[in-house]
Design an enzyme around this catalytic site. Structure first.
Site, short mmCIF file in Angstrom:
data_model
loop_
_atom_site.label_atom_id
_atom_site.label_comp_id
_atom_site.label_asym_id
_atom_site.label_seq_id
_atom_site.Cartn_x
_atom_site.Cartn_y
_atom_site.Cartn_z
N LYS A 1 1.08 -1.31 -0.12
CA LYS A 1 -0.15 0.02 -0.04
C LYS A 1 0.90 1.37 0.04
O LYS A 1 0.56 2.18 -0.73
CB LYS A 1 -0.97 -0.15 1.22
N GLN B 1 -4.98 -2.07 9.30
CA GLN B 1 -4.83 -3.34 8.61
C GLN B 1 -5.50 -4.55 9.49
O GLN B 1 -5.25 -4.65 10.64
CB GLN B 1 -3.33 -3.60 8.32
N ASP C 1 -11.51 1.86 3.42
CA ASP C 1 -11.70 0.60 3.16
C ASP C 1 -13.32 0.16 2.83
O ASP C 1 -13.58 -0.80 2.27
CB ASP C 1 -11.24 -0.44 4.36
#
Ligand code: NAD
Length: 278
Positions: free
Chosen positions: A52, A96, A119
């Site tokens: 990322k 994460q 997300d």
């Protein structure tokens, strides 16, 4: 002729478009910044976080990394998220997953403000998707829609079957196909006659989490098959939920593993980050 849908190429196209957009935003004095929180030392998470970061660098998004110890309390993590929620310089926040067992993931997801939920996991983002309102969309299913559209595959009016009903893939996938006017069926572990249902599909999206489970007996001749799964097979080679070699001669288009859906997830995360400034 079977079309092999090239996720690597399509994700590069998207990242290049975003790079140009971010450069244009910079000329207006706008900087896009993504905060990435990793808790603990899970090796797979470290790889994802690093990928990322690299994608951010490529596009020109500022990435702010917060690597927190495994021993951090839930309260401390939530407090860190609250700080980032308030920080005007931060446009997107990503935690994460998975998190250590002593931390409630649902609580963490709900603490990120929906305006920074890149997300697309916050209940408000999911709710907005289900009633056709604006909001962030979960990256992997959003990537599947881009693969279909950019490969010239029509969704409207098609029989679409999604195998899998997880919150991050199956359910948002079905909602997105519906938004594109597909006729959508969701199949899952309790579905009876899975083969019969899968064989109805013009577009079959497989997110079942079982290596090579879907062979040609599940496929209608000429269907489009999108394989979301990622596994290592007995020879340590990457494979999907679809038995690619068995299926490939029966389809009109298919995503390979690797190089299909996989690269799209990060591309769509970057897309969400850039949208978060708008
Ligand atoms: P999950 O385990 O949360 O969900 C799997 C779903 O499949 C469940 O809803 C279950 O009902 C259904 N299922 C299980 N066994 C079944 C069966 N025998 N018949 C019919 N349905 C069955 O998995 P997930 O998080 O949705 O991920 C699915 C796959 O996609 C995994 O292989 C995962 O690694 C992969 N994945 C890839 C990406 C990517 O970026 N490419 C992102 C997320 C997940």
């Amino acid at each position: 002729m079977v079309k092999i849908i090239d996720g690597k190429q399509i994700s590069k196209e998207i990242k290049d478009e975003l790079k140009a957009e971010v450069a244009a935003l910079k000329t207006q004095g706008k900087n896009v910044a993504l905060a990435v929180i990793q808790v603990g030392e899970d090796p797979a998470s470290s790889v994802y976080v690093n990928n990322k970061k690299k994608a951010c660098e490529y596009i020109g998004i500022e990435s702010l990394a917060f690597h927190l110890p495994e021993t951090i309390t839930e309260e401390e993590l939530l407090q860190k998220i609250e700080e980032l929620n308030q920080d005007e310089k931060v446009n997107g926040i990503l935690v994460q997953l998975p998190l250590p067992k002593h931390i409630d993931e649902d609580k963490v997801i709900k603490t990120i403000v929906p305006e920074k939920d890149v997300d697309g996991f916050h209940p408000q983002s999911v709710g907005a998707l289900s009633i056709g309102q604006k909001g962030f969309v979960s990256c992997t299913p959003a990537g599947v829609i881009q693969l279909l559209k950019r490969s010239g595959i029509e969704i409207a009016g098609k029989e679409c079957v999604v195998i899998g009903r997880s919150n991050i893939v199956g359910k948002p996938m079905a909602l997105l196909l519906l938004r594109e006017n597909g006729t959508v069926t969701i199949a899952h572990s309790k579905t009876k006659d899975l083969k019969e249902i899968a064989k109805r599909a013009d577009i079959l999206v497989v997110a079942v989490g079982k290596p090579k489970m879907i062979d040609s007996s599940y496929i209608k001749e000429g269907a489009v098959v999108i394989d979301v799964g990622i596994h290592r097979d007995e020879n340590n080679k990457l494979c999907g939920d679809v038995d690619y070699d068995d299926v490939v001669e029966h389809v009109s288009a298919i995503t390979p593993v690797p190089g299909g859906v996989g690269p799209m997830t990060i591309a769509m995360l970057m897309h969400n980050c850039v949208s978060s400034i708008k």
